[in-house]
Write an enzyme that holds these catalytic residues in place. Sequence first.
Site: not given
Length: 383
Positions: A107, A195
């Site tokens: 992530y 993101e």
Amino acid sequence: MKLHEYQSKDLLESYGVPVPKGRTATDADTARQAAEALGGKCVVKAQVLMGGRGKAGGVKLFDSAEEAAKFAGELIGKRLVSIQNPDGMIVEKVLVSELVDIAEEYYLSVLLDRATQQLVVMISKEGGMEIEQVAHDKPEAIVRLQVNPAWGLADFEVRDAVRAAKIPGPAQRQMVGMIKSLVKAYIESDGDLVEINPVAWTPEGKLIAADAKVSIDENALFRHPEYDETKDDAADDPLEAEATRRGIAFVKLDGDIGIIGNGAGLVMCSMDEVKAAGGQPANFLDVGGGAQAERVKSCVELCLMNKSVRGLLINIFGGITRGDEVAKGILEAFSTLDVNIPVVARVEGTAAEEALKLLEGTQIVGASTMQEAAQKIVALAYA
Ligand code: GDP
Ligand code: MN
């Protein structure tokens, strides 16, 4: 304003972030062609601006173009509902993307940390799932790296953070590069969120963005005209989308008293007064400074498009905005719209007397203070 995944990937790719090949489609035939171009092995992904797409059934892997096209056909036009978005969103476009072989999912994100007033990079080895879940269950698995606004990021800081996040050795160098690209993309495109979840680590040892989410600061959109069309579907609410088209600062709320005022502070005060009088605001709407009749009319129209509205409160404190201009706008709007709900207007300040004279004898009830106006509209609306 949120960008679609395919737009986000295009943007990140232009900053050197590796992304899977892919094409968008709005019908099954185009999806089939796109899947065939990838040799049949592909991922079909709904392009909707909501979280939890995968779990909602909006992401599926295929190894034949035929099946991919069939799924795309079913998905387009369908409403996807997720935990994050219980109202759901209609799928208008899909992304047909190269199927990435994934060994591990990491992530990465860049966002503004308002507490420190700095950008922060969030890095985690625990990708793929919702980051909120990771933050809750295993907060130590998220490493935060502050970006100093004066000198940015030094390479050694990024390397240390990647190591601290326990990203495996062979992936570290690519991860460092990806982080630097993300920060650059964030700053140069006026982002408020970038993101990648998951950052895919392939068995061949390549790091690639299997998903991407970029959101652009709305106040900087004038610098990015290429996203003008996305503006419309970026708003979750059709009324807010219409407000964006009209260039009006508007937030839809759940109540039934429409509110129009000039200046954000005055509008918020008006909302408080409506609440104090026992009513529920249906919206926030700031007409802005120096509003002319035409604009006031547009604002009244917008408020009345909300079918829950059963009363309208107009609260104007004239400074640059002239009260009589506002009154003209109100009357003009009402002469073309079939309005059968009560309307109370409080006009104070510049040209207030002229304004009240104009409104006399019309369906609009005058009030001399904000409190009085709020009490009147609540009494009339719920009568
Ligand atoms: P989201 O649910 O909106 O975040 O959609 P994602 O694009 O992140 O997809 C959800 C999940 O589908 C990912 O976490 C992956 O596990 C899986 N997925 C997506 N694309 C690929 C791919 O190219 N290959 C593989 N193997 N899995 C994928
Ligand atoms: Mn994702």
